[in-house]
Design a protein around this motif. Structure first.
Motif, mmCIF file in Angstrom:
data_model
loop_
_atom_site.group_PDB
_atom_site.id
_atom_site.type_symbol
_atom_site.label_atom_id
_atom_site.label_comp_id
_atom_site.label_asym_id
_atom_site.label_seq_id
_atom_site.Cartn_x
_atom_site.Cartn_y
_atom_site.Cartn_z
ATOM 1 N N GLY A 11 0.833 -1.339 -0.274
ATOM 2 C CA GLY A 11 -0.142 -0.151 0.364
ATOM 3 C C GLY A 11 0.566 0.974 0.178
ATOM 4 O O GLY A 11 2.075 1.045 -0.293
ATOM 5 N N THR A 12 0.382 2.620 0.041
ATOM 6 C CA THR A 12 0.698 3.619 0.446
ATOM 7 C C THR A 12 1.907 3.998 0.981
ATOM 8 O O THR A 12 3.073 4.082 1.466
ATOM 9 C CB THR A 12 -0.034 4.492 0.384
ATOM 10 O OG1 THR A 12 -1.202 4.708 -0.276
ATOM 11 C CG2 THR A 12 0.670 6.650 0.473
ATOM 12 N N MET A 67 -1.515 -0.278 -4.308
ATOM 13 C CA MET A 67 -0.604 0.525 -4.647
ATOM 14 C C MET A 67 0.995 0.388 -5.635
ATOM 15 O O MET A 67 1.512 1.061 -6.254
ATOM 16 C CB MET A 67 -0.354 2.404 -3.580
ATOM 17 C CG MET A 67 -1.625 3.137 -3.262
ATOM 18 S SD MET A 67 -2.559 3.397 -4.265
ATOM 19 C CE MET A 67 -1.282 4.450 -5.030
ATOM 20 N N SER A 70 0.165 1.445 -9.249
ATOM 21 C CA SER A 70 0.090 3.006 -9.919
ATOM 22 C C SER A 70 1.697 3.306 -10.058
ATOM 23 O O SER A 70 2.436 2.687 -9.947
ATOM 24 C CB SER A 70 -0.131 3.312 -8.405
ATOM 25 O OG SER A 70 1.191 3.764 -7.543
ATOM 26 N N GLY A 73 4.411 3.501 -8.344
ATOM 27 C CA GLY A 73 5.021 2.141 -7.009
ATOM 28 C C GLY A 73 5.760 1.591 -8.573
ATOM 29 O O GLY A 73 7.135 1.851 -9.116
ATOM 30 N N GLU A 76 3.357 0.559 -13.144
ATOM 31 C CA GLU A 76 2.053 0.285 -13.316
ATOM 32 C C GLU A 76 0.808 -0.518 -14.063
ATOM 33 O O GLU A 76 1.631 -1.124 -15.304
ATOM 34 C CB GLU A 76 1.828 1.693 -13.966
ATOM 35 C CG GLU A 76 0.506 2.260 -13.997
ATOM 36 C CD GLU A 76 0.297 4.045 -14.888
ATOM 37 O OE1 GLU A 76 1.516 4.252 -15.569
ATOM 38 O OE2 GLU A 76 -0.578 3.815 -14.948
ATOM 39 N N ARG A 119 -7.243 1.274 -6.037
ATOM 40 C CA ARG A 119 -6.076 -0.190 -6.085
ATOM 41 C C ARG A 119 -6.121 -0.760 -4.592
ATOM 42 O O ARG A 119 -5.625 -0.462 -3.794
ATOM 43 C CB ARG A 119 -4.771 0.362 -6.658
ATOM 44 C CG ARG A 119 -5.039 1.058 -7.812
ATOM 45 C CD ARG A 119 -3.814 1.165 -8.261
ATOM 46 N NE ARG A 119 -2.867 1.989 -9.457
ATOM 47 C CZ ARG A 119 -2.775 1.393 -10.917
ATOM 48 N NH1 ARG A 119 -3.141 0.137 -10.538
ATOM 49 N NH2 ARG A 119 -2.641 2.061 -11.895
#
Lengths: 301, 301
Positions: A11-12, A67, A70, A73, A76, A119
């Protein structure tokens, strides 16, 4: 062939992973405060090896959601447009290493002319559908950016994002309300429900937020209560706005999230007369395992 | 006797004052970045003397509005409850020195069981009523904490606060939206109106705010546009919520505020089909002078 699965939720702000055997049993778990924002450009492979490299045998499959797919990240994985089901994301996996290490794409949708994105939540939803053996449902995923999603015939038909958790952090820590608020105080259910009910009245969030200030001025809300009240205002506002999109009154809401937050949404939805059931957070692993099974039905049974 | 008036607006973050002669003509103006938050406890008299002492002749009257009358200010002037008119605040002036230096009280109101408060806006409203020679009106005072007030027969009957300006600062500077937003970019009217119209759709502010993120992800909003869009979302949400309290469709809204912000509210209200007229900011001085005249009609003519 029996293969193992390394299921990763990147994740973020956090990196979590589990090692799962070919029968779907979780063997080991790891978590690190190493979300994509904490990883330097070009270092994703390195961080992955460091954290999970010892789990990756020659036959092991790795599936990564969140993520990591993303633009900021690892690589993509373009959004799949709604309606999208399990097969759609399986077909659009972004393979870092073909049939061995893949990133799950997120989903996009359009509400009128405005896009929305998720996401990581998509795999939780597909995990919950697999765990519950259902094809039609409506989901609430509370969090920094909460998601409400409608699922029809196994496909996520539409969803909306609500910045509820982020607004809570901003208001309780950075606004004038922070002066009279202990953001980490334990939940006071009665005050929380007061906030939920206040949010349903006319005036809107911009007005109701100020009531946390004026109630404090009139000594009707102390700092230990204020956090519960603001949380109630925001979650109540989210539910008020989101419930307009519900499928029908007979399909219950399924709440996917961590314990404390799930409990708050349960309290609020009950107070507002909405039927909701909380499912445990670990549907991420169920979802990634179901995806492994879908891709390689011989290897994950 | 002809007296002079020192009219002071002592807010949270600024201190402004004017010297007015007995006929209501402004002779001098001063402004300092020395709001009540910048003044140490017990130092208000000292700061006042330093900034305006030379204006205070033996016969001079001084009237102070704004946060100087709050609990954190010079001396608390308890709120007058709505409905309150000019006479009510005149009767409840908090005299620091009898008939020579007084602090104007703010107003409180109750919306259902929830209190709301203003300090400083009441004198702007009474100033506008005096300037326009009207007794019934509805006011919009844009700002960090915008106020919408209904005036009947010369009394402020009710009002609501909206934390619109503060939400703008939080979202454009401290939220995830800040990553793709230039908060001080000049207004792009078309994008601003897009935000206003988006805010009127279903979904609510918590959802619409996220659209500033998703539109940026889809390259439909650049950082110089994003600030206008977020501003439109917030002002549109405020108007949507506040207009429910309007007196009737025939009484136009009067907007009191600084040039730029007033213009934005004008654009937004026009786009939403509401008739509004902007009045200049200086109604604060008109209001304080009218109060001086009301208190000492022989001395201020």
């Amino acid at each position: 062939m029996q293969r193992k699965l390394v299921a990763v939720d990147w994740g973020t702000s956090s990196l979590r992973g589990v090692l799962i055997n070919s029968e779907g049993i979780v063997l080991e778990k790891r978590a690190f405060p190493q979300g994509i924002l904490q990883v330097a450009h070009g270092q994703f492979q390195h961080v992955f090896e460091q954290r999970f490299g010892d789990w990756m045998g020659a036959d092991t499959l790795c599936l990564i959601s969140g993520m990591a797919g993303s633009r900021q990240g690892w690589r993509e994985a373009p959004y799949c447009p709604c309606p999208s089901g399990f097969e759609d994301i399986a077909q659009h996996l972004q393979w870092i290493e073909k049939d061995r290490m893949g990133i799950v794409p997120g989903l996009s949708t359009w509400n009128d002319d405005t896009p929305d994105v998720m996401r990581g939540e998509e795999i939780q939803i597909f995990g919950a559908l697999a765990a519950q053996q259902i094809q039609t449902a409506q989901f609430v995923l509370p969090g920094t950016h909460s998601k409400w999603a409608q699922v029809l015939d196994g496909k996520i038909a539409a969803f909306k994002t609500f910045m509820t958790g982020e607004f809570y952090a901003l208001l309780s820590q950075h606004s004038i309300l922070a002066k009279t608020c202990l953001p980490d105080a334990p939940l006071k259910k009665e005050v929380f429900i007061d906030g939920v009910m206040q949010s349903q009245k006319s005036g809107g969030l911009l007005h109701h937020a100020f009531s946390a200030r004026s109630l404090a001025l009139f000594e009707k809300l102390n700092p230990a209560q204020s956090s519960s009240y603001i949380s109630g205002l925001l979650i109540g506002e989210e539910i008020k706005s989101a419930k307009a999109d519900r499928l029908d009154d007979s399909t219950p809401f399924l709440i996917l999230g961590s314990g404390q937050l799930t409990q708050r949404y349960g309290f609020a939805m009950e107070a507002l007369g909405l039927s909701a059931t909380a499912l445990p957070d670990e549907v991420t692993w169920t979802g990634l395992w179901a995806l492994a099974h879908h891709l390689f039905p011989q290897d994950f049974i």
